[in-house]
Enzyme design. Structure first.
Site, PDB file in Angstrom:
ATOM      1  N   SER A  89       0.856  -1.182   0.000  1.00 29.75           N
ATOM      2  CA  SER A  89       0.000   0.000   0.000  1.00 29.75           C
ATOM      3  C   SER A  89       0.893   1.232   0.000  1.00 29.75           C
ATOM      4  CB  SER A  89      -0.932   0.022   1.216  1.00 29.75           C
ATOM      5  OG  SER A  89      -0.186   0.074   2.414  1.00 29.75           O
ATOM      6  N   HIS A  93       1.951  12.381  -0.569  1.00 27.83           N
ATOM      7  CA  HIS A  93       1.455  13.736  -0.326  1.00 27.83           C
ATOM      8  C   HIS A  93       2.519  14.729  -0.816  1.00 27.83           C
ATOM      9  CE1 HIS A  93      -2.076  12.664   2.029  1.00 27.83           C
ATOM     10  NE2 HIS A  93      -1.337  11.793   2.693  1.00 27.83           N
ATOM     11  N   HIS A 103      -2.848   7.367  -4.310  1.00 25.76           N
ATOM     12  CA  HIS A 103      -2.876   6.209  -3.422  1.00 25.76           C
ATOM     13  C   HIS A 103      -2.965   4.954  -4.274  1.00 25.76           C
ATOM     14  CE1 HIS A 103      -5.633   3.114  -1.681  1.00 25.76           C
ATOM     15  NE2 HIS A 103      -4.718   3.124  -0.743  1.00 25.76           N
ATOM     16  N   ASN A 105      -2.853   0.388  -3.836  1.00 25.99           N
ATOM     17  CA  ASN A 105      -2.571  -0.832  -3.081  1.00 25.99           C
ATOM     18  C   ASN A 105      -2.922  -2.049  -3.924  1.00 25.99           C
ATOM     19  OD1 ASN A 105      -5.193  -2.287  -1.968  1.00 25.99           O
ATOM     20  ND2 ASN A 105      -5.577  -0.085  -1.919  1.00 25.99           N
ATOM     21  N   ARG A 107      -3.234  -6.411  -3.085  1.00 26.80           N
ATOM     22  CA  ARG A 107      -3.225  -7.313  -1.946  1.00 26.80           C
ATOM     23  C   ARG A 107      -3.737  -8.698  -2.349  1.00 26.80           C
ATOM     24  NH1 ARG A 107      -6.978  -3.431  -1.638  1.00 26.80           N
ATOM     25  NH2 ARG A 107      -9.171  -4.055  -1.631  1.00 26.80           N
TER      26      ARG A 107
END
Length: 298
Positions: A89, A93, A103, A105, A107
Site C-alpha cells: 500500500s 502527499h 494512493h 494498493n 493485496r
C-alpha cells in the site's frame, strides 16, 4: 507455494517503487523500518521532506493468523479459521498544491478453507481538479485493465466511485480511478491473471505519478492555495478514519499502528462552514467531485 511467491514479488515491487520515487524527487531517501510481530512481518518505507514530495509511504506486509469474529464480519468470511494476507500500500502527499495526492494498493488474501482472492486499485486526489490530467490518468488505467479484461475498467471505475465517496460530504475523495476486491483466484488460470494484473498496476503506479509530479512540481502557488491544500487533506483524513477498509482491517487484525496510519498527511486543516469564492478553481473542483464522470473521455 502461492502465498510465498506473492509475498516475494510484492516485496520486490515495493523496493522498485521506492527507487523510482527517490530518483524522481531527488531530495531525500526512504527510511526502511523492518518490523516483526506475532502475526508476521513487514517493511515500512517512509519518505519525508523531499524536494517535491512532502511525505510518502510504501508499505509491504505478509501476515497470518486466526480469523477473528470482527474480521469475519468486516470481510464477510463464511469459511476458514485462519488467514494469510500480503500486499503493498502506498500514499504520496506532495508539497505543491498543484500536484495531486495519489494512493495505490494491491493485496492477496488466502483462507485455510482454500478460498483466495486479490484486491487493489489506484486513485487520484487532486487538490485542484485538472480535467485534462484526470482524463489522462483514467486512460492510463483503462489501458492496463483492457490488457486483461475489457470489463475491468468500467466495473472497477464504478467501484472506485462508490468506494472513495464521503457520503457525509456528498463528494468523492478525488477523481477516482479503479478499485476492486474479492476477485477470486479460484484456479491456476484466475490466480495467474489476477496476480499479473496487480503487478502491472504496481509497476504503473510510480510511472503515472512521476508524470504528474514533473508536470506540476515547479508551478507557483499562493498561501491561499496552500491553505486549500490543507483543507483537502482534511477530507482525506476523514475518509481514511471513517471508511477505509485497509485501516479497519489493520486495526482489527492487530496490525502495526504506525504503519496503518502512515497514509495520513503531515499537515491538514478543517475550517468551519468553508465556502469557496464564486467562480474560483476551488468552487470548480468541488463541482467535479462527483460520481459517474466519464473521465476517460476528457
Amino acid at each position: 507455494m502461492r502465498k510465498q511467491r506473492v509475498a516475494n514479488d510484492y516485496r520486490s515491487l515495493q523496493q522498485a517503487i521506492c527507487q523510482i520515487l527517490e530518483q524522481a524527487d531527488g531530495g531525500a531517501r526512504f527510511r526502511t523500518d523492518h518490523w516483526t510481530n506475532d502475526i508476521g512481518q513487514g517493511y515500512t518505507m517512509v519518505f519525508r521532506e523531499g524536494d517535491a514530495i512532502e511525505k510518502a509511504a510504501v508499505n509491504f506486509s505478509a501476515v497470518q493468523g486466526p480469523v477473528t469474529e470482527n474480521m469475519r464480519q468486516a470481510l464477510k468470511i463464511e469459511q476458514g479459521e485462519a488467514y494469510f494476507a500480503s500486499g503493498i500500500s502506498s500514499i504520496i502527499h506532495p508539497r505543491n498544491p498543484h500536484v495531486p495526492i495519489i494512493h495505490s494498493n494491491v493485496r492477496y488474501f488466502e483462507l485455510s478453507s482454500g478460498m483466495a482472492w486479490f484486491g487493489g486499485g489506484i486513485d487520484l486526489t487532486p487538490h485542484y481538479v485538472d480535467r485534462k490530467e484526470a482524463g489522462w490518468f483514467h486512460r492510463e488505467l483503462k489501458t492496463i485493465c483492457d490488457r486483461f479484461n475489457t470489463n475491468y475498467y468500467p466495473d472497477f471505475k464504478t467501484w472506485a466511485d462508490d468506494y472513495f465517496y464521503l457520503k457525509h460530504r456528498d463528494e468523492t475523495r478525488g477523481v477516482g480511478g479503479i478499485f476492486f476486491d474479492h476477485q477470486l483466484a479460484a484456479d491456476d488460470l484466475s490466480f495467474e491473471q489476477l496476480f499479473a494484473f496487480t503487478k502491472d498496476l504496481a509497476q504503473a503506479y510510480p510511472r503515472i505519478y512521476v508524470e504528474l509530479l514533473n508536470a506540476n512540481r515547479h508551478k507557483a502557488f499562493t498561501e491561499a492555495e496552500k491553505q486549500w491544500q490543507y483543507l483537502r487533506r482534511g477530507r482525506y483524513v476523514e475518509f481514511n478514519l471513517l471508511y477505509d477498509r485497509g485501516t479497519r482491517f489493520g486495526l482489527e487484525s492487530n496490525g502495526r499502528t504506525e504503519s496503518i496510519f502512515l497514509s495520513m498527511p503531515p499537515q491538514a486543516a478543517w475550517e468551519y462552514d468553508y465556502q469557496p469564492p464564486a467562480n474560483s478553481r476551488e468552487e470548480e473542483t468541488l463541482k467535479l467531485l462527483k460520481k459517474r464522470i466519464d473521465w476517460a473521455s476528457f
